[in-house]
Design an enzyme around this catalytic site. Sequence first.
Site, PDB file in Angstrom:
ATOM      1  N   LYS A   1       0.857  -1.192   0.000  1.00 52.50           N
ATOM      2  CA  LYS A   1       0.000   0.000   0.000  1.00 52.50           C
ATOM      3  C   LYS A   1       0.891   1.239   0.000  1.00 52.50           C
ATOM      4  CE  LYS A   1      -4.492   0.589   2.292  1.00 52.50           C
ATOM      5  NZ  LYS A   1      -5.192   0.591   3.592  1.00 52.50           N
TER       6      LYS A   1
HETATM    7  O1  G3P Z   1      -8.592   1.506   4.791  1.00 48.34           O
HETATM    8  C1  G3P Z   1      -8.738   2.852   5.122  1.00 48.34           C
HETATM    9  C2  G3P Z   1      -9.551   2.980   6.350  1.00 48.34           C
HETATM   10  O2  G3P Z   1      -8.959   2.272   7.408  1.00 48.34           O
HETATM   11  C3  G3P Z   1      -9.766   4.408   6.766  1.00 48.34           C
HETATM   12  O3  G3P Z   1     -10.956   4.424   7.481  1.00 48.34           O
HETATM   13  O4  G3P Z   1     -12.605   5.267   9.103  1.00 48.34           O
HETATM   14  O5  G3P Z   1     -10.166   5.952   9.286  1.00 48.34           O
HETATM   15  O6  G3P Z   1     -11.599   6.825   7.422  1.00 48.34           O
HETATM   16  P1  G3P Z   1     -11.347   5.683   8.379  1.00 48.34           P
END
Ligand code: G3P
Length: 236
Positions: A83
């Site tokens: 990633k």
């Molecule tokens: O894979 C990306 C994800 O973990 C981000 O999620 O909820 O931190 O925006 P969030």
Amino acid sequence: MRFFIDTADIGEIRDLAATGLVDGVTTNPSLVAKTGRDFIEVLKEICAIVPGPVSAEVAATDTQTMLSEGRLLAAVAKNVVIKVPLTPDGLKACRAFTDEGTPVNVTLCFSAAQAILAAKAGARYVSPFVGRLDDIGADGLDLIADIVEIYNAYPDFTTEVLVASVRGAAHVVESAKMGAHVATLPPAILRAMFKHPLTDKGLEAFLADWAKTGQSILDTKTNGTANGSKSTRRRA
Ligand code: G3P
């Protein structure tokens, strides 16, 4: 639609992998930090539990160090996907990894313009963050629609849309309607997708009615095939 689980928590991954509904895992530095554990050890364990793609994010911001980190991560297991952030250095690293046969998930995508760049860099996946766009009053699902439309217009774009920053089942359903390839789900959201009050109510009623019959499917006396007797079912 493929479902990845968005966590580095081994217990959650093991538990949900047992459902047979998990096609891969995505992690990021924040999710790894939450475990309080050694990244490489956690990555090894995740890759041993889930045979599908496991995204492991580099921490560097310059291309050369990203390449060094990513090659080390890719050596952990054959199902590791590297990633990288959607930055100029990240996309240079993406192109280099892709050219050497290492799949890349380009993350932190917030616009269709960025998604075009990720596809041109040969990314295996692009991760548009739906929830974080919603958080600022934009419409994250509009971005998914735009990316799917653009990618479908160019057969040489082989990048798959990996919907990330998912905040609820609606994000999954609407993205699926648009033809997004993958959604990466926090464990709680995958669990919530099973739930519907009418399912619970209907099952309760079935079981109550079944109990009234006094029968037991496993009790061979009930179905007349007492131990050892030939099944009366005709062979198909
Ligand atoms: O894979 C990306 C994800 O973990 C981000 O999620 O909820 O931190 O925006 P969030």
